[in-house]
Design an enzyme around this catalytic site. Structure first.
Site, short mmCIF file in Angstrom:
data_model
loop_
_atom_site.label_atom_id
_atom_site.label_comp_id
_atom_site.label_asym_id
_atom_site.label_seq_id
_atom_site.Cartn_x
_atom_site.Cartn_y
_atom_site.Cartn_z
CB THR A 51 -0.92 0.00 1.23
OG1 THR A 51 -1.71 -1.20 1.24
CG2 THR A 51 -1.85 1.21 1.21
CE1 TYR A 143 -1.43 -5.15 3.95
CE2 TYR A 143 -0.65 -4.93 1.70
CZ TYR A 143 -1.01 -4.35 2.90
OH TYR A 143 -0.97 -2.99 3.03
CE LYS A 173 1.96 -4.69 5.52
NZ LYS A 173 0.76 -3.93 5.90
CB THR A 175 -2.81 -3.92 7.77
OG1 THR A 175 -1.45 -4.29 7.48
CG2 THR A 175 -2.90 -2.41 7.83
N GLY A 199 0.44 -4.64 11.55
CA GLY A 199 0.53 -3.58 10.56
C GLY A 199 -0.10 -2.26 10.92
CG ASP A 201 3.15 1.73 11.55
OD1 ASP A 201 2.69 0.64 11.17
OD2 ASP A 201 3.88 2.44 10.82
#
Length: 320
Positions: A51, A143, A173, A175, A199, A201
């Site tokens: 992304t 993902y 991953k 997110t 994912g 932060d």
């Protein structure tokens, strides 16, 4: 290429794709970018064409070229280069997966198709399996980003028995802000056979407490050093220091989110902090405003996140 001896863990920078002012990819600065990540941020793993890298705004040819440049420039400098090969059709994903294997990447990742969507777990796994099979020597990562894909299949549901269907599956991953779903993924991973990479932060410390093995994110491009300090404090069981680092990082992220924060703004911040020109985003995204950049710079300075003299003066780091 055999599977890496080390599992993917620690910080993974979701790399930006540098562009010129006329929207072409600025390949010559990628070598300098690698050196900056390693020497200034202490980040030695990268996630390319995701992304943050505007992968789905690039042509297949461009994605191949970008992947090659990162692999070539990262050789003997980076630990692992994972290439995102997700696309809206299986043929493009297979082509990109095969190419990633040919150039010596360390792994591939795939996001769920988001125009014609998989309606259930079995349909999604069928798509992922076909892509993974195109690169049978590479570790495969899913993902998971439901906010962008609209695919609401829970990650913990997907993980259940996935290695029986995708033998190269090595991790996720994740997110999303659903820590219940993430926690159930960790609970399934009791033998720690998978890399569970968080994912979001600004919520990383919460995920570490739950058992995340690493993290993939855009802010690790320019806040990697501070985040690594948080990881070190957490590993030393110094929760007070880890919280202090997380709260400082959150202050910055919370501030820029209120201003309007996305890929365009990430490019502006990275240019500011590193001195390496990231350029504008690819349409339909619009370039970050000067007002945003000025406010982000002031906030970074107030948090002491702009400490390097070369950065403060806006001078690019010398390329090795």
């Amino acid at each position: 290429m055999a599977f890496p001896k080390k599992k993917l863990r620690g910080l993974v920078a979701a790399t930006i794709t540098p562009m010129t002012e006329n929207g072409e990819i600025n390949f010559p600065v990628i070598g300098q970018y690698v050196d900056y990540l390693v020497k200034e941020q202490g980040v030695k793993n990268i996630f390319v064409n995701g992304t943050t890298g505007e992968g789905l705004s690039l042509s297949v040819s461009e994605r191949r070229q970008v992947a090659e440049e990162w692999v070539n420039q990262g050789r003997n400098k980076l630990d692992q280069v994972v290439i995102h090969v997700g696309a809206l059709n299986v043929k493009e994903s297979q082509e990109l997966a095969q190419h990633a294997a040919e150039i010596g990447a360390d792994g591939i990742a795939v996001i769920a198709p988001f125009f014609f969507k998989s309606q259930n777990k079995d349909a999604l796994i069928s798509f992922l399996r076909e892509v993974a099979a195109a690169a049978p020597t590479l570790p495969f990562y899913y993902y998971h980003m439901p906010s962008m894909t609209g695919v609401k299949i829970r990650a913990e549901e997907l993980l259940d028995g996935i290695q029986d269907k995708i033998p190269t599956f090595q991790g996720l991953k994740f997110t999303d802000t659903d820590l219940l779903d993430f926690g159930q993924c960790v609970d399934q991973n009791h033998q720690r056979q998978f890399a569970l990479l968080f994912g979001v932060d600004e919520q990383l410390l919460s995920a570490l407490v739950m058992g995340a093995t690493g993290a993939v994110g855009s802010t690790y491009n320019y806040l990697g050093k501070k985040t690594n300090q948080m990881l070190e404090a957490f590993e030393q069981k110094d929760l007070a220091s880890a919280l202090s680092y997380q709260f400082r990082i959150q202050r910055f992220i919370n501030y820029v989110i209120k201003l309007g924060f996305g890929v365009s703004q990430t490019k502006a911040i990275m240019t500011l902090v590193s001195g390496i020109p990231m350029g504008p985003p690819r349409l339909p995204l619009q370039k970050a405003t000067q007002e945003f950049t000025a406010k982000a710079e002031a906030k970074l300075k107030s948090l002491d996140f702009l400490s390097s003299p070369s950065v403060k003066e806006g001078k690019p780091l010398a390329s090795a």
